[in-house]
Design a protein around this motif. Sequence first.
Motif, mmCIF file in Angstrom:
data_model
loop_
_atom_site.group_PDB
_atom_site.id
_atom_site.type_symbol
_atom_site.label_atom_id
_atom_site.label_comp_id
_atom_site.label_asym_id
_atom_site.label_seq_id
_atom_site.Cartn_x
_atom_site.Cartn_y
_atom_site.Cartn_z
ATOM 1 N N ARG A 63 4.389 10.153 -6.894
ATOM 2 C CA ARG A 63 5.390 10.482 -7.921
ATOM 3 C C ARG A 63 4.722 10.811 -9.252
ATOM 4 O O ARG A 63 5.132 11.745 -9.954
ATOM 5 C CB ARG A 63 6.371 9.328 -8.093
ATOM 6 N N GLU A 64 3.697 10.054 -9.618
ATOM 7 C CA GLU A 64 2.991 10.326 -10.872
ATOM 8 C C GLU A 64 2.300 11.684 -10.831
ATOM 9 O O GLU A 64 2.321 12.436 -11.821
ATOM 10 C CB GLU A 64 1.966 9.219 -11.112
ATOM 11 N N ALA A 65 1.731 12.026 -9.679
ATOM 12 C CA ALA A 65 1.069 13.333 -9.547
ATOM 13 C C ALA A 65 2.092 14.468 -9.661
ATOM 14 O O ALA A 65 1.833 15.486 -10.320
ATOM 15 C CB ALA A 65 0.337 13.410 -8.212
ATOM 16 N N VAL A 66 3.256 14.294 -9.046
ATOM 17 C CA VAL A 66 4.303 15.322 -9.129
ATOM 18 C C VAL A 66 4.778 15.469 -10.567
ATOM 19 O O VAL A 66 4.977 16.590 -11.064
ATOM 20 C CB VAL A 66 5.467 14.969 -8.171
ATOM 21 N N ARG A 67 4.953 14.330 -11.271
ATOM 22 C CA ARG A 67 5.364 14.390 -12.677
ATOM 23 C C ARG A 67 4.322 15.119 -13.533
ATOM 24 O O ARG A 67 4.675 15.902 -14.426
ATOM 25 C CB ARG A 67 5.572 12.975 -13.222
ATOM 26 N N LEU A 68 3.033 14.855 -13.264
ATOM 27 C CA LEU A 68 1.962 15.502 -14.024
ATOM 28 C C LEU A 68 1.959 17.009 -13.787
ATOM 29 O O LEU A 68 1.839 17.802 -14.736
ATOM 30 C CB LEU A 68 0.617 14.892 -13.635
ATOM 31 N N VAL A 69 2.116 17.418 -12.523
ATOM 32 C CA VAL A 69 2.154 18.851 -12.209
ATOM 33 C C VAL A 69 3.351 19.508 -12.886
ATOM 34 O O VAL A 69 3.235 20.601 -13.467
ATOM 35 C CB VAL A 69 2.198 19.049 -10.667
ATOM 36 N N ALA B 102 3.206 5.875 -2.847
ATOM 37 C CA ALA B 102 4.400 6.602 -3.290
ATOM 38 C C ALA B 102 4.428 6.714 -4.815
ATOM 39 O O ALA B 102 4.773 7.772 -5.356
ATOM 40 C CB ALA B 102 5.659 5.905 -2.781
ATOM 41 N N ASP B 103 4.049 5.644 -5.513
ATOM 42 C CA ASP B 103 3.995 5.694 -6.983
ATOM 43 C C ASP B 103 2.959 6.708 -7.459
ATOM 44 O O ASP B 103 3.206 7.472 -8.399
ATOM 45 C CB ASP B 103 3.670 4.313 -7.556
ATOM 46 N N ASP C 36 0.827 -1.211 0.000
ATOM 47 C CA ASP C 36 0.000 0.000 0.000
ATOM 48 C C ASP C 36 0.859 1.258 0.000
ATOM 49 O O ASP C 36 0.575 2.219 -0.717
ATOM 50 C CB ASP C 36 -0.931 0.012 1.214
ATOM 51 N N ARG C 37 1.916 1.279 0.825
ATOM 52 C CA ARG C 37 2.799 2.448 0.874
ATOM 53 C C ARG C 37 3.495 2.662 -0.472
ATOM 54 O O ARG C 37 3.649 3.794 -0.913
ATOM 55 C CB ARG C 37 3.859 2.282 1.962
ATOM 56 N N MET C 38 3.920 1.558 -1.112
ATOM 57 C CA MET C 38 4.580 1.685 -2.416
ATOM 58 C C MET C 38 3.615 2.216 -3.470
ATOM 59 O O MET C 38 3.985 3.050 -4.308
ATOM 60 C CB MET C 38 5.143 0.335 -2.867
#
Length: 112
Positions: free
Chosen positions: A80-86, A76-77, A71-73
């Motif tokens: 990371r995907e949300a940060v990449r999209l922003v 985290a994924d 669940d934590r992984m």
Amino acid sequence: MSTTGTIDRPLTHDPVKQASMTRRLFLASAEPRSSSAISDFSHTGVIDSRQNRTREMQLQPEALARAHMHDRMREADAEREAVRLVTARRMQRRAERASLRARRALAMAVMG
């Protein structure tokens, strides 16, 4: 004592009076052996109480930790995907503004 014992607190500490933890007792008849067992002691109670010591029960904390880490992984994924999209949207807006500035500069050069 009328209550059955558990693994940590057995009904009796005498190993002769305790049921063994092997599978033979499941295959044997349900009648208690007539060796030296006390009268209110039943083997089925000991078998039932020792079912808490199954392999699945001992591996449950590991399975729970594995599920927790999964669940934590996944979180985290997703983060990371949300940060990449922003970041991608921010770069796109920056590129669009640069393109607009270049068009204006070209129009001013042609017109002027």
